[in-house]
Enzyme design. Sequence first.
Site, PDB file in Angstrom:
ATOM      1  N   SER A 149       0.635  -1.324   0.002  1.00 25.43           N
ATOM      2  CA  SER A 149       0.011   0.097  -0.060  1.00 25.43           C
ATOM      3  C   SER A 149       0.932   1.377  -0.047  1.00 25.43           C
ATOM      4  O   SER A 149       1.865   1.229   0.830  1.00 25.43           O
ATOM      5  CB  SER A 149      -1.008  -0.045   1.356  1.00 25.43           C
ATOM      6  OG  SER A 149      -1.637   1.173   1.468  1.00 25.43           O
ATOM      7  N   ASP A 150       0.567   2.407  -0.715  1.00 26.38           N
ATOM      8  CA  ASP A 150       1.288   3.392  -1.063  1.00 26.38           C
ATOM      9  C   ASP A 150       1.064   4.482   0.067  1.00 26.38           C
ATOM     10  O   ASP A 150       1.366   5.640   0.256  1.00 26.38           O
ATOM     11  CB  ASP A 150       1.104   4.121  -2.227  1.00 26.38           C
ATOM     12  CG  ASP A 150      -0.284   4.487  -2.582  1.00 26.38           C
ATOM     13  OD1 ASP A 150      -1.364   4.010  -1.915  1.00 26.38           O
ATOM     14  OD2 ASP A 150      -0.413   5.171  -3.432  1.00 26.38           O
ATOM     15  N   LYS A 151      -0.195   4.284   0.812  1.00 27.96           N
ATOM     16  CA  LYS A 151      -0.808   4.912   1.993  1.00 27.96           C
ATOM     17  C   LYS A 151      -1.539   4.472   2.943  1.00 27.96           C
ATOM     18  O   LYS A 151      -2.037   3.472   2.646  1.00 27.96           O
ATOM     19  CB  LYS A 151      -1.613   6.054   1.247  1.00 27.96           C
ATOM     20  CG  LYS A 151      -2.530   5.632   0.531  1.00 27.96           C
ATOM     21  CD  LYS A 151      -3.392   6.820  -0.199  1.00 27.96           C
ATOM     22  CE  LYS A 151      -4.572   6.368  -0.913  1.00 27.96           C
ATOM     23  NZ  LYS A 151      -5.376   7.277  -1.295  1.00 27.96           N
TER      24      LYS A 151
END
Length: 768
Positions: A424-426
């Site tokens: 996940s990027d965030k």
Amino acid sequence: MTRGRIRAKLRRSTLYTFSCLRPTETEVAGAHSFEGPGFSRIVNCNQPRLHRKKPLNYPSNYISTTKYNVVTFLPKAIFEQFRRVANIYFLLAAILSLTPVAPFSAVSMIAPLAFVVGLSMAKEALEDWRRFIQDMKVNSRKASVHKGAGVFDNKPWQKIRVGDVLKVEKDQFFPADLLLLSSSDEDGICYVETMNLDGETNLKVKRSLEVTLPLDDDATFKDFTGTIRCEDPNPNLYTFVGNFEYDRQIYPLDPGQILLRDSKLRNTAYVYGVVIFTGHDTKVMQNATKSPSKRSGIERKMDQIIYILFTLLVLISLISSIGFAVKTKFQMPDWWYLQPQNTTSLYDPSRPALSGIFHLVTALILYGYLIPISLYVSIEVVKVLQASFINKDIHMYDEETGNPAQARTSNLNEELGQVDTILSDKTGTLTCNQMDFLKCSIAGTAYGVGATEVELAAAKKLAYDLDNQDQENSDVPVHKNRANHSEIELEMVVTSREGKDLKTNIKGFSFEDSRLMNGNWLKEPSVEFVLLFFRILALCHTAIPERNEETGSINYEAESPDEGAFLVAAREFGFEFCRRTQTSVFILERYSSSGQPIQREFKVLNTLDFTSKRKRMSVIVKDESGQILLLCKGADSIIFDRLSKNGRMYEEATTKHLNEYGESGLRTLALAYRKLEESEYSAWNSEFMKAKTSIGADREAMLERVSDMMERDLILVGATAIEDKLQKGVCLKLLFVSSLSPSFVYVFICFIVACRCLSALINWHKLV
């Protein structure tokens, strides 16, 4: 608006940097000048018939996400089936079964192959039929389309054409890519939810050109015409270049006026728009890829096993054929009962090599049952049943939206059970995106005694570990003391959270500290900074208040949940944002030195919007005494770099509090301000207006440069800490790939603790 809500009619030209000073007739020269490939689209507004014939001949709004159609199903499905190694083998065996060398009848080889391939093709057809049904549901949705003489009528999405004028109402999806003409707001503002496009739940603000604002009623479109010249269809969601020719004038267009298909109209009664792109020309469909041929890991593994089995089959058949050739040459002449003098080439002692080759083919067919064709049948049946169970799984049912899980294809079912890592990027991917104001730091003093999920989980983990140590080392008194201390600490944290549940639950506000509640902040030693802190929360935003007639309460339409949480917090602290006009914001301050509620007016002079690049937002306001103030909120690293020498009084204490909030898994922002002189502001504002009215590729760079000039020499006021709660059931195992600073890494570790991943494996890779 409906449902007991009243919206103040606002003209936002003074509130938003992107909507200030729209082009006038003298600015026509600033319209986009483009020609050549990529910019050839011409849209005749309110004249859809012109686009059905050459040279335009634009496609209809019909969309299809199916993998096959009537013509391509048979060849494509057969190709898909014979990508499997086993099917290729049985096809060759079925062909050879038609020759004299076959030990079985042709039916016994062809029938199983036809059954297996037919069953798999039937499954593919069933799944593609379901996709077709979903497409038809979308294509059959109704939209209000102008049919002439100022009359709008419902029409299926699939029959919408380029140039049609549509009326889209609140909570409806946009059926095509539209140019926004007007909305229920007199300034042409509307809110759009783009969750289906980019996954963002924050509402985006769109605004129409000022010249089309009078088109705010059905009857006004009776004689409406215009021409749009713009870019050709492309997949770029965040860019748009075009010109709008209307009333013998040319106006430049940008993404702020474009409403994309599959986004939803929110918090706006209705909008009018003209269709620019339809069907597969829309940006969302340009980004959609064709249904790929998906093969699971099990299928690929089975192919590898088939290769091994086939190699073993060839080896066995080769040994058998060699033995047969040897016996045919040396022993068959002595077997008089076989009449070797009358035998065929299959059993010819004079040509044993040829007989051995024929026997090799026979052996490959005879021992072919080593290849498990029935296994494919079993797997296909299991996949279909698994897809059915997924569709009916109560644990995958979303109660809020009423949507069950939908398995559009069963080819990858087994991959779901093999998910090992979530990338996940965030953290927003794993959280509810529902913000609660929990803690704050003002003038170097920390406020808020509530506990976060991270603190609760960490306390429980600490108590559990120390209890285990106490049991293993019961003869060491210090461990027992430490365990007792952790139990007391845990009890305090849990009691704090349980005490909160006894209070009235206020969405967006979980703050607990009597020093700031009920006007007690007036007794604080740094009362001036506390007052500034609350005013920044109530003024530094772009939200709109909306009063409910039935309850009398005020709700806020904010672009992000963070802004909504700040406004709720300001209201609970006694600074209620109650009204906004064209140029002013009104704050009801319930607690003042006089002891009576006071409504104060702040004139909003400029708004410097928040962007992911700027990482900050500022407003310039003038209070009732005539003092001009710049109020700023943003990331602490950005704000601290812009502090003046005299504004760093509380930097050390605030930094310490920010680190503590980060360790607790909270999202933080720093708040600062600056007093401005009238002459200083006037000089800067002239430069700012020049940058805003410029039209060109360097406009954003000019705005950033001028904004940066003002957002300097700030004085630090404090910091906020809000909690973004995790989604239910988040996380079993996480892989963290990071090039972040150690402080961010610690926040992530605290996030893992909050996920209850106390025994999870965390693989940490440092990017160089």
